[in-house]
Scaffold this active site. Structure first.
Site, PDB file in Angstrom:
ATOM      1  N   CYS A  87      91.799 118.155  68.501  1.00 35.38           N
ATOM      2  CA  CYS A  87      91.421 118.518  66.979  1.00 35.38           C
ATOM      3  C   CYS A  87      91.757 119.852  67.442  1.00 35.38           C
ATOM      4  CB  CYS A  87      90.715 118.153  66.060  1.00 35.38           C
ATOM      5  SG  CYS A  87      90.560 117.212  64.938  1.00 35.38           S
ATOM      6  N   ARG A 144      87.759 123.566  73.651  1.00 35.84           N
ATOM      7  CA  ARG A 144      87.828 122.750  74.388  1.00 35.84           C
ATOM      8  C   ARG A 144      87.782 122.418  75.580  1.00 35.84           C
ATOM      9  NH1 ARG A 144      88.204 117.931  69.037  1.00 35.84           N
ATOM     10  NH2 ARG A 144      85.832 117.372  70.668  1.00 35.84           N
ATOM     11  N   ASP A 159      80.101 117.523  62.877  1.00 36.42           N
ATOM     12  CA  ASP A 159      81.341 116.799  62.683  1.00 36.42           C
ATOM     13  C   ASP A 159      80.750 116.820  60.811  1.00 36.42           C
ATOM     14  OD1 ASP A 159      82.108 116.590  64.725  1.00 36.42           O
ATOM     15  OD2 ASP A 159      82.081 114.246  65.212  1.00 36.42           O
ATOM     16  N   LYS A 196      84.345 105.262  65.086  1.00 37.31           N
ATOM     17  CA  LYS A 196      85.674 106.848  65.916  1.00 37.31           C
ATOM     18  C   LYS A 196      84.739 106.574  67.146  1.00 37.31           C
ATOM     19  CE  LYS A 196      86.909 111.087  65.564  1.00 37.31           C
ATOM     20  NZ  LYS A 196      86.725 111.440  66.421  1.00 37.31           N
ATOM     21  N   ASN A 197      83.934 107.449  67.197  1.00 32.36           N
ATOM     22  CA  ASN A 197      83.087 107.988  68.817  1.00 32.36           C
ATOM     23  C   ASN A 197      82.597 106.833  69.696  1.00 32.36           C
ATOM     24  OD1 ASN A 197      84.085 110.444  68.356  1.00 32.36           O
ATOM     25  ND2 ASN A 197      82.601 111.486  66.990  1.00 32.36           N
ATOM     26  N   ARG A 224      93.643 110.273  61.176  1.00 29.26           N
ATOM     27  CA  ARG A 224      92.515 109.888  62.680  1.00 29.26           C
ATOM     28  C   ARG A 224      91.368 109.087  62.808  1.00 29.26           C
ATOM     29  NH1 ARG A 224      91.601 115.041  66.305  1.00 29.26           N
ATOM     30  NH2 ARG A 224      90.567 113.591  66.579  1.00 29.26           N
TER      31      ARG A 224
HETATM   32  C1  UD1 Z   1      82.212 114.334  71.170  1.00 29.89           C
HETATM   33  C2  UD1 Z   1      83.030 114.012  70.206  1.00 29.89           C
HETATM   34  C3  UD1 Z   1      82.984 114.702  68.629  1.00 29.89           C
HETATM   35  C4  UD1 Z   1      82.329 115.622  68.072  1.00 29.89           C
HETATM   36  C5  UD1 Z   1      80.797 116.323  69.755  1.00 29.89           C
HETATM   37  C6  UD1 Z   1      80.121 116.856  69.549  1.00 29.89           C
HETATM   38  C7  UD1 Z   1      84.073 111.983  70.157  1.00 29.89           C
HETATM   39  C8  UD1 Z   1      85.249 111.519  70.731  1.00 29.89           C
HETATM   40  N1  UD1 Z   1      84.299 113.765  69.740  1.00 29.89           N
HETATM   41  O1  UD1 Z   1      83.631 115.539  71.751  1.00 29.89           O
HETATM   42  O2  UD1 Z   1      83.684 114.302  67.712  1.00 29.89           O
HETATM   43  O3  UD1 Z   1      82.046 116.675  67.337  1.00 29.89           O
HETATM   44  O4  UD1 Z   1      81.164 115.507  70.532  1.00 29.89           O
HETATM   45  O5  UD1 Z   1      79.053 115.861  68.800  1.00 29.89           O
HETATM   46  O6  UD1 Z   1      83.399 111.523  70.935  1.00 29.89           O
HETATM   47  N2  UD1 Z   1      82.182 121.898  76.542  1.00 29.89           N
HETATM   48  C9  UD1 Z   1      82.269 122.833  77.746  1.00 29.89           C
HETATM   49  N3  UD1 Z   1      82.627 122.121  79.031  1.00 29.89           N
HETATM   50  C10 UD1 Z   1      82.956 120.060  78.947  1.00 29.89           C
HETATM   51  C11 UD1 Z   1      82.305 119.556  77.807  1.00 29.89           C
HETATM   52  C12 UD1 Z   1      82.163 120.471  76.682  1.00 29.89           C
HETATM   53  O7  UD1 Z   1      81.928 124.413  77.404  1.00 29.89           O
HETATM   54  O8  UD1 Z   1      83.350 120.237  80.164  1.00 29.89           O
HETATM   55  C13 UD1 Z   1      81.715 122.519  75.429  1.00 29.89           C
HETATM   56  C14 UD1 Z   1      82.508 122.293  73.970  1.00 29.89           C
HETATM   57  O9  UD1 Z   1      83.729 123.140  74.230  1.00 29.89           O
HETATM   58  C15 UD1 Z   1      81.521 122.416  73.301  1.00 29.89           C
HETATM   59  C16 UD1 Z   1      80.763 122.010  73.599  1.00 29.89           C
HETATM   60  O10 UD1 Z   1      80.225 121.396  74.779  1.00 29.89           O
HETATM   61  O11 UD1 Z   1      81.323 123.531  72.618  1.00 29.89           O
HETATM   62  C17 UD1 Z   1      80.226 120.273  73.256  1.00 29.89           C
HETATM   63  O12 UD1 Z   1      81.153 119.640  73.766  1.00 29.89           O
HETATM   64  P1  UD1 Z   1      81.044 117.980  74.148  1.00 29.89           P
HETATM   65  O13 UD1 Z   1      79.657 117.169  73.069  1.00 29.89           O
HETATM   66  O14 UD1 Z   1      81.369 117.215  74.483  1.00 29.89           O
HETATM   67  O15 UD1 Z   1      81.961 117.103  73.056  1.00 29.89           O
HETATM   68  P2  UD1 Z   1      83.225 115.857  72.500  1.00 29.89           P
HETATM   69  O16 UD1 Z   1      82.989 114.924  73.645  1.00 29.89           O
HETATM   70  O17 UD1 Z   1      84.764 116.662  73.108  1.00 29.89           O
END
Ligand code: UD1
Length: 416
Positions: free
Chosen positions: A116, A121, A305, A22-23, A397
């Site tokens: 979710c 986020r 995850d 998925k990711n 999902r």
């Molecule tokens: C992706 C994965 C999700 C997984 C996560 C962490 C997909 C579609 N989803 O989510 O399944 O749980 O990586 O491995 O690939 N953060 C900030 N600012 C930002 C972006 C992120 O503060 O602009 C923080 C988030 O709140 C979180 C951390 O960084 O605490 C990690 O988030 P991130 O790695 O961005 O996760 P996703 O890409 O949303």
């Protein structure tokens, strides 16, 4: 609304295949926008997040068709740069379309992404990087309008190795003017997969899988045919189910080396995990050891995850285990549901303390998010009696054909 019913207490056995990731597929579908040609991606999982992403591509004007398990995207016909409807709001990954649309059209108007309910986020890291690449961003209460006359390659250092921000920078940089060096990049296997896919389309990228990725902008990309890798979290979920319920099974999969710390943790519990020609053989002794401390971290650390599923497994381990959730503050919502089944878990801030109990009992529970829902299926397999899981749209999902897959593992599970 449909529910899942599981009659637990049976050991697992059999053989199961692992779906496409998925990711990995979500940013790859976004990447299709960068090319004015046909792109075919095989082994695409039929899950609601993929359908939602396809819907967003169609909203932009792409023509998307299925050929068995392959998705074919024709992005020659993009007409719109607007994604402000409900679908963009409910799906966190919609933000990944921003980098691709900036590369393709130089503009995108998009709602703040949802996802979710596992935490706040934010997307500040994505926007900071875009601004550095010469993108102007106007924020209204509900939408963001991003425009650029010309994306420029830059030196960008992320404050945190965010998966989504890393993907967005890569997608924006592929067709930008000049060279982008991205430091403190996420190292997840899905990033590596995205880069391999983009290279197949003609992109110039090096360093993926390390914390420094270099992208040299090219003038155009061409069509490609690609098979997406297996889903390492779905693989981990099966390992957890076998571990928790006891028994042994073969898992057919091609991403064994991407489990990171997951294998180590399950081996500490006493689970045997062996590589085979077609994937993995997993055997559980039934009674498991506790794990003193699990901290979720970016790859190659223990994945957030896999946190909920592992918590479910530890509810019956011998002794007390501690989990620290470092990524998403909302990821303990499943605790209340596991408690209904007899689990002894207390949460203190980021820490969850899990005291192993002798038995779980079936109960009526609700999925609260994707991985939490997967954890409840595992708990259902481990419990005596019948468990009914509501709100399975969260599970759908990310898990393809969940009922058939668990049936292949000898689980008494039905969709009712
Ligand atoms: C992706 C994965 C999700 C997984 C996560 C962490 C997909 C579609 N989803 O989510 O399944 O749980 O990586 O491995 O690939 N953060 C900030 N600012 C930002 C972006 C992120 O503060 O602009 C923080 C988030 O709140 C979180 C951390 O960084 O605490 C990690 O988030 P991130 O790695 O961005 O996760 P996703 O890409 O949303």
């Amino acid at each position: 609304m449909a529910v899942l019913k599981i009659k637990g207490g049976k050991k697992l056995s059999g053989e199961v295949n692992v779906q496409g990731s998925k990711n990995a597929i979500l940013p790859m579908l976004a990447a299709c926008i960068l090319c004015k040609d046909f792109v075919r991606i095989r082994h695409c999982p039929k899950i609601s997040d993929v359908y939602a992403m396809i819907h967003l591509l169609e909203t932009l004007g792409c023509d998307v068709t299925w050929e068995d398990d392959a998705v074919v995207v024709d992005a020659r016909t993009i007409q719109s740069a607007k994604l402000v409807e409900q679908q963009a709001r409910v799906m966190r990954s919609s933000i990944i379309l921003a980098g691709a649309m900036l590369g393709r059209e130089g503009k995108i108007e998009i709602s703040y992404p949802g996802g979710c309910s596992i935490g706040t986020r934010p997307i500040n890291l994505h926007l900071k990087a875009f601004r550095k690449m010469n993108v102007q961003i106007t924020e209204t209460e509900e939408n963001m309008i991003c425009t650029t006359s010309r994306l420029t390659g830059e030196d960008i250092e992320l404050d945190f190795p965010s998966v989504g921000a890393t993907e967005n920078v890569i997608l924006a940089a592929v067709l930008a003017d000049g060279m982008t060096t991205l430091r403190n990049a996420a190292r997840e296997p899905e990033i590596v997969e995205l880069c391999k896919f983009l290279r197949k389309m003609g992109a110039s990228i090096t360093g993926e899988g390390s914390e420094r990725i270099v992208i040299k902008g090219v003038t155009s990309l061409h069509g490609a045919d690609y098979q997406v890798m297996c889903d390492r979290i779905v693989l981990g979920t099966y390992i957890a189910a076998i571990a928790g319920a006891g028994g042994e099974a073969d898992i057919k999969v091609n991403c064994v080396s991407q489990l990171g710390e997951v294998c180590k943790v399950y081996e500490q519990m006493g689970v045997t995990i062996e590589k085979t020609d077609s994937g993995l053989y997993v055997q559980s002794p039934g009674k498991l050891n506790k794990v003193d401390l699990i901290r979720t971290r970016p790859y190659p650390g223990f994945p957030t995850d896999m946190q909920s599923q592992t918590m479910a497994v530890l509810t019956k381990a011998q002794g007390t285990s501690i989990i620290i959730e470092n990524l998403f503050e909302g990821r303990y919502k499943t605790v209340s549901e596991l408690r209904k089944m007899g689990a002894s878990i207390t949460v203190e801030g980021r820490a969850a303390i899990i005291k192993g109990v002798k038995a779980l009992t079936g109960a009526n529970v609700e999925a609260k998010d994707l991985r939490g829902g997967a954890a409840l299926i595992i708990a259902g397999c481990m419990a005596e009696g019948c468990t009914t899981i509501a709100d399975i749209q969260y599970i759908e999902r990310g898990y393809e054909n969940i009922v058939d897959c668990y049936k292949k593992l000898n689980v008494n599970i039905t969709l009712a």
